[in-house]
Design a protein around this motif. Sequence first.
Motif, mmCIF file in Angstrom:
data_model
loop_
_atom_site.group_PDB
_atom_site.id
_atom_site.type_symbol
_atom_site.label_atom_id
_atom_site.label_comp_id
_atom_site.label_asym_id
_atom_site.label_seq_id
_atom_site.Cartn_x
_atom_site.Cartn_y
_atom_site.Cartn_z
ATOM 1 N N GLN A 7 -14.379 35.658 26.453
ATOM 2 C CA GLN A 7 -14.647 35.485 27.885
ATOM 3 C C GLN A 7 -13.636 36.261 28.715
ATOM 4 O O GLN A 7 -12.632 36.735 28.198
ATOM 5 N N GLU A 8 -13.926 36.364 30.012
ATOM 6 C CA GLU A 8 -13.028 37.069 30.926
ATOM 7 C C GLU A 8 -11.709 36.295 31.022
ATOM 8 O O GLU A 8 -11.690 35.076 31.080
ATOM 9 N N ALA A 22 -3.821 41.460 35.804
ATOM 10 C CA ALA A 22 -4.693 42.059 34.779
ATOM 11 C C ALA A 22 -5.925 41.187 34.598
ATOM 12 O O ALA A 22 -5.830 39.963 34.586
ATOM 13 N N ILE A 23 -7.081 41.832 34.497
ATOM 14 C CA ILE A 23 -8.338 41.136 34.222
ATOM 15 C C ILE A 23 -8.977 41.834 33.022
ATOM 16 O O ILE A 23 -9.217 43.043 33.058
ATOM 17 N N ALA A 24 -9.225 41.070 31.957
ATOM 18 C CA ALA A 24 -9.849 41.632 30.751
ATOM 19 C C ALA A 24 -11.217 41.001 30.575
ATOM 20 O O ALA A 24 -11.387 39.805 30.810
ATOM 21 N N ALA A 25 -12.202 41.812 30.181
ATOM 22 C CA ALA A 25 -13.561 41.291 30.007
ATOM 23 C C ALA A 25 -14.295 42.066 28.921
ATOM 24 O O ALA A 25 -13.885 43.158 28.529
ATOM 25 N N VAL A 26 -15.408 41.485 28.487
ATOM 26 C CA VAL A 26 -16.262 42.121 27.481
ATOM 27 C C VAL A 26 -17.238 43.054 28.183
ATOM 28 O O VAL A 26 -17.833 42.695 29.201
ATOM 29 N N LEU A 117 -3.008 38.886 25.202
ATOM 30 C CA LEU A 117 -2.377 37.867 24.377
ATOM 31 C C LEU A 117 -2.985 36.493 24.673
ATOM 32 O O LEU A 117 -3.198 35.685 23.774
ATOM 33 N N LEU A 118 -3.288 36.252 25.949
ATOM 34 C CA LEU A 118 -3.886 34.975 26.374
ATOM 35 C C LEU A 118 -5.364 34.870 26.003
ATOM 36 O O LEU A 118 -5.895 33.788 25.845
ATOM 37 N N ALA A 119 -6.022 36.039 25.897
ATOM 38 C CA ALA A 119 -7.477 36.057 25.691
ATOM 39 C C ALA A 119 -7.853 35.554 24.299
ATOM 40 O O ALA A 119 -7.164 35.829 23.318
#
Length: 197
Positions: A7-8, A22-26, A117-119
């Motif tokens: 998930q984001e 920072a925003i990480a997504a699929v 790391l959190l994702a």
Amino acid sequence: MPFTLTQETQFEEDIKKSRFQAIAAVVDNEQDVKSFLERHRDPTTTHQCWAWKIGHHVRFNDDGEPSGTAGRPILATIEGNDLTNVIVLVNLWYGGIKLGTGGLVRAYGGCAGQCLLLAEKIELIAKKNVQFKCLFNEWSILQYELKSHEIEYVENYQADGVYVEARLQIHQIEPLALKLQDITRGREAVKVMDEET
């Protein structure tokens, strides 16, 4: 085996009075990338730097920062985590203290790294598209087989039987092929399409 995110995920930190987010997504294709960047467009930021990787395709953007100080370090964290089908956007709100090129590399790469790391990550399982056909009276058995293994499929009824397109994990193809041969007494075979994920 590559991984992707479930998930984001977001992470924020302040470095020398500047705020980094920072925003990480699929993302599964370039349309997903465009939609993600549209959704997160923020005119209040000083810079919006990003990188993405989908399979063997990679792109990154320094958004006005000195070349190589933002997009490339973000991409390095994606690749360093063995991730694919992922985009990481790092927003910067400048606080007045210059970080220098080394500081920028550490800030962008570090913020992206903390976010990843959190994702939560999952193994990305390669899938292939297959096609096969069967007679109407054989379809219920094969349909049950597909449903019990949670395989996505589309059925198409024709005059001479049912044409099926399904998306299988690599290890599921052979058992399905054997089942199809068994049910159709060798008359039909599973055809694997060329496209890879």
